[in-house]
Design a protein around this motif. Sequence first.
Motif, PDB file in Angstrom:
ATOM      1  N   GLU A 246       2.660  10.267 -14.045  1.00  0.00           N
ATOM      2  CA  GLU A 246       3.087   8.980 -14.135  1.00  0.00           C
ATOM      3  C   GLU A 246       3.856   8.463 -15.357  1.00  0.00           C
ATOM      4  OE1 GLU A 246       3.404   6.662 -11.381  1.00  0.00           O
ATOM      5  OE2 GLU A 246       3.012   8.662 -10.630  1.00  0.00           O
ATOM      6  N   SER A 277      -2.815   3.254  -6.136  1.00  0.00           N
ATOM      7  CA  SER A 277      -2.396   2.376  -5.118  1.00  0.00           C
ATOM      8  C   SER A 277      -1.557   1.415  -6.013  1.00  0.00           C
ATOM      9  CB  SER A 277      -3.770   1.648  -4.906  1.00  0.00           C
ATOM     10  OG  SER A 277      -4.427   2.406  -3.954  1.00  0.00           O
ATOM     11  N   ASP A 278      -1.861   0.999  -6.982  1.00  0.00           N
ATOM     12  CA  ASP A 278      -0.737   0.278  -7.925  1.00  0.00           C
ATOM     13  C   ASP A 278       0.350   0.878  -8.100  1.00  0.00           C
ATOM     14  OD1 ASP A 278      -2.884  -1.744  -8.012  1.00  0.00           O
ATOM     15  OD2 ASP A 278      -3.366  -1.230 -10.108  1.00  0.00           O
ATOM     16  N   GLY A 279       0.732   2.116  -7.907  1.00  0.00           N
ATOM     17  CA  GLY A 279       1.788   2.832  -8.286  1.00  0.00           C
ATOM     18  C   GLY A 279       2.711   3.035  -6.886  1.00  0.00           C
ATOM     19  N   GLY A 280       1.929   2.738  -5.688  1.00  0.00           N
ATOM     20  CA  GLY A 280       2.663   3.036  -4.540  1.00  0.00           C
ATOM     21  C   GLY A 280       2.613   4.426  -4.103  1.00  0.00           C
ATOM     22  N   GLN A 283      -0.505   5.302   0.354  1.00  0.00           N
ATOM     23  CA  GLN A 283      -0.269   4.517   1.354  1.00  0.00           C
ATOM     24  C   GLN A 283      -1.203   4.025   2.290  1.00  0.00           C
ATOM     25  OE1 GLN A 283       2.765   3.421   1.501  1.00  0.00           O
ATOM     26  NE2 GLN A 283       3.195   4.977  -0.249  1.00  0.00           N
ATOM     27  N   SER A 305      -0.229  13.356  -1.935  1.00  0.00           N
ATOM     28  CA  SER A 305       0.476  12.197  -2.187  1.00  0.00           C
ATOM     29  C   SER A 305       1.117  12.122  -3.428  1.00  0.00           C
ATOM     30  CB  SER A 305      -0.465  10.910  -2.239  1.00  0.00           C
ATOM     31  OG  SER A 305      -0.833  10.825  -1.151  1.00  0.00           O
ATOM     32  N   LYS A 309       5.614  12.461  -4.292  1.00  0.00           N
ATOM     33  CA  LYS A 309       6.335  11.501  -5.176  1.00  0.00           C
ATOM     34  C   LYS A 309       7.093  12.277  -6.412  1.00  0.00           C
ATOM     35  CE  LYS A 309       5.717   7.319  -8.219  1.00  0.00           C
ATOM     36  NZ  LYS A 309       4.906   6.502  -8.879  1.00  0.00           N
TER      37      LYS A 309
END
Length: 317
Positions: A246, A277-280, A283, A305, A309
């Motif tokens: 990230e 979760s905050d970064g999407g 899901q 996940s 991304k």
Amino acid sequence: MDPVYQTADSQQTLFDVPTTGEARKILQTSSENDVKLQELKTFLCDWINNELKHEHIVVKSLEEDLFDGLILHHLLQKIANITIQVEEITLSAINQKRKVGIVLEAVNSHLQLEEGQLKWDVSLIHGKDLLATLHLLVALARHFRPSLPLPPNVSVEVVVVEPTKSGMKTGKAVEFLTQSSDEDAAPKKDGFDQLFEINPEKVNDVKQAMLNFVNKQLVTLSLTVTDLDTQFADGVILLLLIGQLEGFFINLSTFFLTPQTEEDKLHNVSLALDFLSDGGVLQNSVDPAEIVNGDLKTTLRVLYSLFLKHKKTSKPT
């Protein structure tokens, strides 16, 4: 190292102190023979007996068998894989309450519930309050055994009693013990559920692909993962991996670099899942306890996940 909960040399626990003006819910007599309630009670008894069968413990009545803390003590040690150092047998009410308080302190720590969210306390459990006991056991089952098929749509009528300046205020309400339907109560199956159920022989291929993906990201940190089942359980590598992918630095003061207890590990994993979760990235919600307990399916689900991304720039080799 397993976390250890010990008895305090001092007086009562905080759970034994009543709150002024707090409402009390009392199960309606008419609800006690409700078919769905009886089904839930039987299910929970069978679950506890299955968990503790190797200890030759048999529960016949939730109200009569759990109030002194003995069975709750053994149940929590088994499902949370922890050690709680308390007296095995307690005969006096004072010692029983002290034991229940220590067990509930460990429960509340694991469930990460704030005081206002608690539907049980020492006085209620030791007082053989069925409603509080049911809420406690359902919460434990949901947290530590999320795939357990609890009977759905169980609700009861209660009388709500609340002390006020002018006297006791009473009213009636419906209290829900389990979720309203099987669809809501059980998590929806995804590709990983199908993989483990239908194509278990391909699990190792997915593990290897995720290992390649992870190690490619961690090479600049001079870290190597060889075992997905265990090396992500304390949350440290997961946090470092998230930071790499990230593109941000996670302050070392916000997590435990060398976690010693299960609480430390849960903190780390919960922090990592919050970032995702905050970064999407995630899901669906993920129970951090499953990763701490080494659940491979959940660990793979989280790593995949991340892979989805970042696969355009970080393909597994």
